[in-house]
Design a protein around this motif. Structure first.
Motif, PDB file in Angstrom:
ATOM      1  N   LEU A  50       0.830  -1.206   0.000  1.00  0.00           N
ATOM      2  CA  LEU A  50       0.000   0.000   0.000  1.00  0.00           C
ATOM      3  C   LEU A  50       0.866   1.259   0.000  1.00  0.00           C
ATOM      4  CD1 LEU A  50      -2.812  -1.036   2.502  1.00  0.00           C
ATOM      5  CD2 LEU A  50      -2.966  -0.843   0.007  1.00  0.00           C
ATOM      6  N   TYR A  51       1.978   1.217   0.698  1.00  0.00           N
ATOM      7  CA  TYR A  51       2.891   2.357   0.715  1.00  0.00           C
ATOM      8  C   TYR A  51       3.474   2.622  -0.674  1.00  0.00           C
ATOM      9  CZ  TYR A  51       6.721   5.413   2.111  1.00  0.00           C
ATOM     10  OH  TYR A  51       7.571   6.468   2.224  1.00  0.00           O
ATOM     11  N   LEU A  52       3.755   1.556  -1.407  1.00  0.00           N
ATOM     12  CA  LEU A  52       4.307   1.724  -2.762  1.00  0.00           C
ATOM     13  C   LEU A  52       3.295   2.317  -3.737  1.00  0.00           C
ATOM     14  CD1 LEU A  52       6.441  -1.496  -3.180  1.00  0.00           C
ATOM     15  CD2 LEU A  52       7.257   0.862  -3.069  1.00  0.00           C
ATOM     16  N   ARG A  53       2.011   2.230  -3.412  1.00  0.00           N
ATOM     17  CA  ARG A  53       0.979   2.786  -4.295  1.00  0.00           C
ATOM     18  C   ARG A  53       0.812   4.290  -4.120  1.00  0.00           C
ATOM     19  NH1 ARG A  53      -3.904  -0.976  -5.605  1.00  0.00           N
ATOM     20  NH2 ARG A  53      -4.265   0.967  -6.689  1.00  0.00           N
ATOM     21  N   ARG A  54       1.469   4.855  -3.104  1.00  0.00           N
ATOM     22  CA  ARG A  54       1.400   6.307  -2.898  1.00  0.00           C
ATOM     23  C   ARG A  54       1.963   7.017  -4.117  1.00  0.00           C
ATOM     24  NH1 ARG A  54       4.001   7.953   2.635  1.00  0.00           N
ATOM     25  NH2 ARG A  54       3.625   9.949   1.659  1.00  0.00           N
ATOM     26  N   PRO A  55       1.560   8.267  -4.334  1.00  0.00           N
ATOM     27  CA  PRO A  55       2.052   8.989  -5.517  1.00  0.00           C
ATOM     28  C   PRO A  55       3.575   9.114  -5.582  1.00  0.00           C
ATOM     29  CG  PRO A  55       0.274  10.194  -4.454  1.00  0.00           C
ATOM     30  CD  PRO A  55       0.576   9.026  -3.588  1.00  0.00           C
ATOM     31  N   ARG A  56       4.224   9.417  -4.481  1.00  0.00           N
ATOM     32  CA  ARG A  56       5.679   9.558  -4.479  1.00  0.00           C
ATOM     33  C   ARG A  56       6.247   8.865  -3.245  1.00  0.00           C
ATOM     34  NH1 ARG A  56       6.883  15.715  -5.279  1.00  0.00           N
ATOM     35  NH2 ARG A  56       8.788  15.071  -6.305  1.00  0.00           N
ATOM     36  N   PRO A  57       6.357   7.540  -3.293  1.00  0.00           N
ATOM     37  CA  PRO A  57       6.863   6.838  -2.102  1.00  0.00           C
ATOM     38  C   PRO A  57       8.351   7.114  -1.894  1.00  0.00           C
ATOM     39  CG  PRO A  57       6.623   5.309  -3.913  1.00  0.00           C
ATOM     40  CD  PRO A  57       6.072   6.632  -4.391  1.00  0.00           C
ATOM     41  N   ARG A  58       8.743   7.221  -0.651  1.00  0.00           N
ATOM     42  CA  ARG A  58      10.152   7.405  -0.307  1.00  0.00           C
ATOM     43  C   ARG A  58      10.763   6.013  -0.146  1.00  0.00           C
ATOM     44  NH1 ARG A  58      10.567  11.957   4.114  1.00  0.00           N
ATOM     45  NH2 ARG A  58      12.578  12.323   3.122  1.00  0.00           N
ATOM     46  N   LEU A  59      11.447   5.578  -1.181  1.00  0.00           N
ATOM     47  CA  LEU A  59      11.939   4.202  -1.231  1.00  0.00           C
ATOM     48  C   LEU A  59      13.028   3.919  -0.210  1.00  0.00           C
ATOM     49  CD1 LEU A  59      11.922   3.624  -5.081  1.00  0.00           C
ATOM     50  CD2 LEU A  59      10.192   3.015  -3.397  1.00  0.00           C
ATOM     51  N   LEU A 102      22.568  -4.858  -0.921  1.00  0.00           N
ATOM     52  CA  LEU A 102      22.011  -4.760  -2.267  1.00  0.00           C
ATOM     53  C   LEU A 102      21.104  -3.543  -2.447  1.00  0.00           C
ATOM     54  CD1 LEU A 102      21.127  -8.494  -2.953  1.00  0.00           C
ATOM     55  CD2 LEU A 102      22.985  -7.167  -3.953  1.00  0.00           C
ATOM     56  N   VAL A 103      20.318  -3.237  -1.424  1.00  0.00           N
ATOM     57  CA  VAL A 103      19.296  -2.195  -1.572  1.00  0.00           C
ATOM     58  C   VAL A 103      19.800  -0.817  -1.161  1.00  0.00           C
ATOM     59  CG1 VAL A 103      17.011  -1.469  -0.778  1.00  0.00           C
ATOM     60  CG2 VAL A 103      17.436  -3.867  -1.296  1.00  0.00           C
ATOM     61  N   LEU A 104      20.509  -0.740  -0.033  1.00  0.00           N
ATOM     62  CA  LEU A 104      20.849   0.573   0.515  1.00  0.00           C
ATOM     63  C   LEU A 104      22.332   0.913   0.483  1.00  0.00           C
ATOM     64  CD1 LEU A 104      18.441   0.524   3.551  1.00  0.00           C
ATOM     65  CD2 LEU A 104      18.168   1.774   1.418  1.00  0.00           C
ATOM     66  N   GLY A 105      23.185  -0.040   0.164  1.00  0.00           N
ATOM     67  CA  GLY A 105      24.598   0.273   0.049  1.00  0.00           C
ATOM     68  C   GLY A 105      25.444  -0.264   1.184  1.00  0.00           C
ATOM     69  N   ARG A 106      26.723   0.001   1.074  1.00  0.00           N
ATOM     70  CA  ARG A 106      27.714  -0.566   1.967  1.00  0.00           C
ATOM     71  C   ARG A 106      27.576  -0.079   3.412  1.00  0.00           C
ATOM     72  NH1 ARG A 106      33.684   0.119  -0.039  1.00  0.00           N
ATOM     73  NH2 ARG A 106      32.621  -0.608  -1.892  1.00  0.00           N
ATOM     74  N   SER A 107      27.306   1.195   3.615  1.00  0.00           N
ATOM     75  CA  SER A 107      27.243   1.707   4.987  1.00  0.00           C
ATOM     76  C   SER A 107      26.045   1.122   5.739  1.00  0.00           C
ATOM     77  CB  SER A 107      27.188   3.235   4.995  1.00  0.00           C
ATOM     78  OG  SER A 107      26.007   3.689   4.362  1.00  0.00           O
ATOM     79  N   SER A 108      24.933   0.970   5.067  1.00  0.00           N
ATOM     80  CA  SER A 108      23.766   0.355   5.720  1.00  0.00           C
ATOM     81  C   SER A 108      24.038  -1.103   6.048  1.00  0.00           C
ATOM     82  CB  SER A 108      22.531   0.463   4.824  1.00  0.00           C
ATOM     83  OG  SER A 108      22.133   1.799   4.714  1.00  0.00           O
ATOM     84  N   ALA A 109      24.735  -1.796   5.156  1.00  0.00           N
ATOM     85  CA  ALA A 109      25.083  -3.189   5.426  1.00  0.00           C
ATOM     86  C   ALA A 109      25.990  -3.286   6.647  1.00  0.00           C
ATOM     87  CB  ALA A 109      25.769  -3.805   4.211  1.00  0.00           C
ATOM     88  N   LEU A 110      26.878  -2.317   6.830  1.00  0.00           N
ATOM     89  CA  LEU A 110      27.759  -2.311   7.997  1.00  0.00           C
ATOM     90  C   LEU A 110      26.952  -2.127   9.278  1.00  0.00           C
ATOM     91  CD1 LEU A 110      30.629  -2.382   9.121  1.00  0.00           C
ATOM     92  CD2 LEU A 110      30.711   0.087   8.797  1.00  0.00           C
ATOM     93  N   TYR A 111      25.971  -1.226   9.255  1.00  0.00           N
ATOM     94  CA  TYR A 111      25.123  -1.016  10.438  1.00  0.00           C
ATOM     95  C   TYR A 111      24.306  -2.268  10.756  1.00  0.00           C
ATOM     96  CZ  TYR A 111      26.167   3.967  10.128  1.00  0.00           C
ATOM     97  OH  TYR A 111      26.796   5.170  10.103  1.00  0.00           O
ATOM     98  N   VAL A 112      23.750  -2.878   9.739  1.00  0.00           N
ATOM     99  CA  VAL A 112      22.951  -4.082   9.957  1.00  0.00           C
ATOM    100  C   VAL A 112      23.843  -5.219  10.445  1.00  0.00           C
ATOM    101  CG1 VAL A 112      21.485  -5.810   8.843  1.00  0.00           C
ATOM    102  CG2 VAL A 112      21.160  -3.401   8.333  1.00  0.00           C
TER     103      VAL A 112
END
Length: 142
Positions: A50-59, A102-112
């Motif tokens: 449902l969030y993806l159906r918004r006019p301009r979703p913040r991915l 894959l989705v958010l990049g190297r820095s996000s992978a480090l945090y996760v």
């Protein structure tokens, strides 16, 4: 989104198959947790769609929300199916790390990755504290 639904279905179905008594006895906390995970995961998937159906979703925001949900879902799945020692789902902890890379990049992978390592250490400490015999119990067994 379809890949996400298929992956969730496969893992949670495997958890149900691994413990066939889940649907028989809902008074056990592990069984109730597993069923709530299934319902909650599908409900979140509907919210994401449902969030993806918004006019301009913040991915990017959606990506962070999905990573957090995947992290919590994986942790609860491992805990509900036997913890670090007895669960066949411990490798599920690697999926949010791969997804973040894959989705958010190297820095996000480090945090996760840091969050996953912290959780595994916390669960290991919990297992050691609450499943090892105390020194007094060891002396009684001698």
């Amino acid at each position: 989104m379809l890949f996400r639904v298929v992956l969730v279905t496969v893992f949670l179905s495997a958890a149900l198959i691994a413990d066939s008594t889940t649907l028989e006895d809902l008074s056990r906390p592990n069984n109730l947790t597993l069923l709530l995970l299934i319902v909650g995961t599908y409900a979140l998937t509907i919210v994401y769609a449902l969030y993806l159906r918004r006019p301009r979703p913040r991915l990017e925001r959606l990506g962070h929300a999905q990573l957090a949900a995947d992290f919590v879902t994986g942790a609860l799945l491992v805990i509900a199916t036997g913890g670090l020692r007895g669960s066949i789902f411990v490798p599920v902890f690697f999926l949010p790390i791969i997804s973040a890379a894959l989705v958010l990049g190297r820095s996000s992978a480090l945090y996760v990755c840091t969050a996953v390592a912290s959780l595994i250490l916390a669960l290991s400490g919990f297992c050691l504290l609450y499943t090892s015999p105390s020194p007094r119990d060891r002396q009684k067994s001698r």
